[in-house]
Design a protein around this motif. Structure first.
Motif, mmCIF file in Angstrom:
data_model
loop_
_atom_site.group_PDB
_atom_site.id
_atom_site.type_symbol
_atom_site.label_atom_id
_atom_site.label_comp_id
_atom_site.label_asym_id
_atom_site.label_seq_id
_atom_site.Cartn_x
_atom_site.Cartn_y
_atom_site.Cartn_z
ATOM 1 N N ARG A 151 11.792 -1.399 -0.541
ATOM 2 C CA ARG A 151 10.807 -1.171 -1.606
ATOM 3 C C ARG A 151 9.663 -2.177 -1.603
ATOM 4 O O ARG A 151 8.688 -1.998 -2.333
ATOM 5 C CB ARG A 151 11.494 -1.221 -2.973
ATOM 6 N N ALA A 152 9.768 -3.258 -0.818
ATOM 7 C CA ALA A 152 8.737 -4.306 -0.822
ATOM 8 C C ALA A 152 7.367 -3.699 -0.523
ATOM 9 O O ALA A 152 7.204 -2.941 0.435
ATOM 10 C CB ALA A 152 9.085 -5.376 0.208
ATOM 11 N N ARG A 153 6.386 -4.044 -1.337
ATOM 12 C CA ARG A 153 5.066 -3.431 -1.235
ATOM 13 C C ARG A 153 3.992 -4.464 -0.900
ATOM 14 O O ARG A 153 4.084 -5.639 -1.262
ATOM 15 C CB ARG A 153 4.710 -2.724 -2.546
ATOM 16 N N ILE A 154 2.975 -3.991 -0.229
ATOM 17 C CA ILE A 154 1.872 -4.845 0.210
ATOM 18 C C ILE A 154 1.205 -5.516 -0.980
ATOM 19 O O ILE A 154 0.915 -6.721 -0.957
ATOM 20 C CB ILE A 154 0.841 -4.025 0.999
ATOM 21 N N GLU A 155 0.952 -4.747 -2.048
ATOM 22 C CA GLU A 155 0.221 -5.286 -3.193
ATOM 23 C C GLU A 155 1.031 -6.300 -3.992
ATOM 24 O O GLU A 155 0.491 -6.961 -4.891
ATOM 25 C CB GLU A 155 -0.248 -4.156 -4.116
ATOM 26 N N ASP A 156 2.321 -6.443 -3.684
ATOM 27 C CA ASP A 156 3.153 -7.425 -4.381
ATOM 28 C C ASP A 156 3.220 -8.760 -3.651
ATOM 29 O O ASP A 156 4.000 -9.638 -4.030
ATOM 30 C CB ASP A 156 4.561 -6.863 -4.591
ATOM 31 N N VAL A 157 2.415 -8.897 -2.591
ATOM 32 C CA VAL A 157 2.256 -10.192 -1.925
ATOM 33 C C VAL A 157 1.059 -10.891 -2.568
ATOM 34 O O VAL A 157 -0.045 -10.337 -2.605
ATOM 35 C CB VAL A 157 2.017 -10.035 -0.410
ATOM 36 N N ARG B 113 -3.594 -1.417 6.305
ATOM 37 C CA ARG B 113 -3.296 -0.866 4.987
ATOM 38 C C ARG B 113 -3.444 -1.952 3.918
ATOM 39 O O ARG B 113 -3.212 -3.130 4.181
ATOM 40 C CB ARG B 113 -1.880 -0.291 4.938
ATOM 41 N N THR B 114 -3.788 -1.553 2.705
ATOM 42 C CA THR B 114 -3.953 -2.505 1.596
ATOM 43 C C THR B 114 -2.962 -2.253 0.466
ATOM 44 O O THR B 114 -2.916 -3.037 -0.486
ATOM 45 C CB THR B 114 -5.386 -2.444 1.028
ATOM 46 N N GLU B 115 -2.201 -1.194 0.554
ATOM 47 C CA GLU B 115 -1.214 -0.912 -0.481
ATOM 48 C C GLU B 115 -0.118 -0.035 0.094
ATOM 49 O O GLU B 115 -0.240 0.506 1.192
ATOM 50 C CB GLU B 115 -1.855 -0.216 -1.685
ATOM 51 N N GLY B 116 0.974 0.062 -0.663
ATOM 52 C CA GLY B 116 2.106 0.880 -0.226
ATOM 53 C C GLY B 116 3.237 0.034 0.325
ATOM 54 O O GLY B 116 3.161 -1.205 0.369
ATOM 55 N N PRO B 117 4.329 0.669 0.748
ATOM 56 C CA PRO B 117 5.482 -0.065 1.283
ATOM 57 C C PRO B 117 5.116 -0.853 2.540
ATOM 58 O O PRO B 117 4.330 -0.389 3.362
ATOM 59 C CB PRO B 117 6.486 1.050 1.607
ATOM 60 N N ILE B 118 5.695 -2.011 2.684
ATOM 61 C CA ILE B 118 5.476 -2.805 3.896
ATOM 62 C C ILE B 118 6.120 -2.113 5.088
ATOM 63 O O ILE B 118 5.527 -2.028 6.167
ATOM 64 C CB ILE B 118 6.039 -4.233 3.712
#
Length: 304
Positions: free
Chosen positions: A161-167, A206-211
């Protein structure tokens, strides 16, 4: 009871049960809510089979349900304990909400879980390094998934579930990753530069979504992660009973063996109780001051 008496409650036990169920499940979301919903459905189905109103259950009824889970459904002790904890949570909240006059789960006997350490799968740092190397030769997504679990110690669901926008990046330039863990807890971990390079390769532009994405561009899930890890383990010549949680278990053990303080490893692992960390990995005292994710990378960099 408070000023509100049972006479003011919903008139039917069916309504009270529905209200209690919705109140309990509303406290959770995602996979946790789905799992608890299944647990309650199994319990309610059993109640119907023995002609028992769940809102009138007594402790002896719940212990009969325990025997049903083990003897008739063939549930393992670990699964039985989890389902009973769901039922206990349901009744505890229903009692707190005054939907039932007493909590039947008080003093309920729960089967003891006897863990056999010999059946758990650990990898040493050379084996884990070999798995990371094989993953790096597969695809960036394979490499990222393994890094999230082996270097950052995430559970498989959180890694998927880890997402790009959560970094996020702090004022000193350090990166942090926020993930949703079990019981809807938010866990934040540091992301060392070496791990970020691995994740970047999987993220691309990509800038968002699942890693971690599957080949078809959709988010990876637990079942897919299990297949990936087993295929990588086979290619690396590792035992075939390895599964995603083996990576998390292994890096926690490696950190403890390296002398990391139990409290630091507990934070790294996101354990709510340090007894979970101590009871499984038998750590000894160690150094303080370096975040566990950096120790994890240092322990694996030279062998990956």
């Amino acid at each position: 009871m408070s000023d509100r008496t049972l006479s003011t409650l919903p008139t039917t036990t069916q309504t009270r049960r529905e209200d209690a169920t919705e109140a309990f499940l509303s406290r959770y979301d995602g996979a946790t809510r789905s799992m608890y919903a299944v647990d309650l459905r199994i319990f309610f189905d059993w109640c119907a089979s023995v002609r028992l109103d769940p809102m009138e259950a007594r402790r002896t009824d719940l212990e009969a349900f325990t025997r049903h889970l083990i003897d008739e459904r063939g549930n393992a002790v670990s699964s039985t304990r989890r389902r009973l904890q769901t039922v206990r949570g349901f009744y505890t909240l229903a009692h707190a909400d005054e939907l039932i006059p007493r909590n039947p789960s008080v003093m309920m006997r729960v089967p003891r879980l006897q863990r056999d350490p010999g059946r758990l799968v650990w990898l040493d740092r050379f084996q884990l390094g070999s798995l990371i190397r094989v993953a790096s030769e597969a695809t960036p997504a394979h490499h990222a998934l393994v890094a999230l679990m082996a270097m950052l110690g995430l559970r498989v669901s959180a890694a998927c579930r880890a997402r790009i926008e959560d970094v996020t990046v702090d004022s000193s330039g350090g990166r942090h990753l926020r993930v949703l863990e079990k019981n809807s807890r938010i866990h934040t971990t540091r992301v060392p530069g070496e791990v970020w390079e691995i994740l970047q390769a999987a993220i691309g532009d990509r800038t968002e979504g699942p890693i971690v994405l599957r080949r078809n561009g959709t988010e990876q899930d637990r079942a897919g992660a299990y297949r990936w890890i087993r295929a990588l383990a086979q290619k690396a010549g590792l035992p075939q009973n390895i599964h995603p949680h083996s990576l998390r278990r292994s890096i926690i053990a490696i950190l403890l063996d390296a002398g990391e303080r139990a409290e630091d490893v507990q934070r790294f692992a996101g354990h709510a109780d340090i007894r979970t960390t101590l009871g499984t990995y038998h750590p000894e005292g160690g150094a303080k001051g370096v975040h566990s994710s950096f120790v994890a990378v240092a322990a694996l960099t030279n062998v990956a």
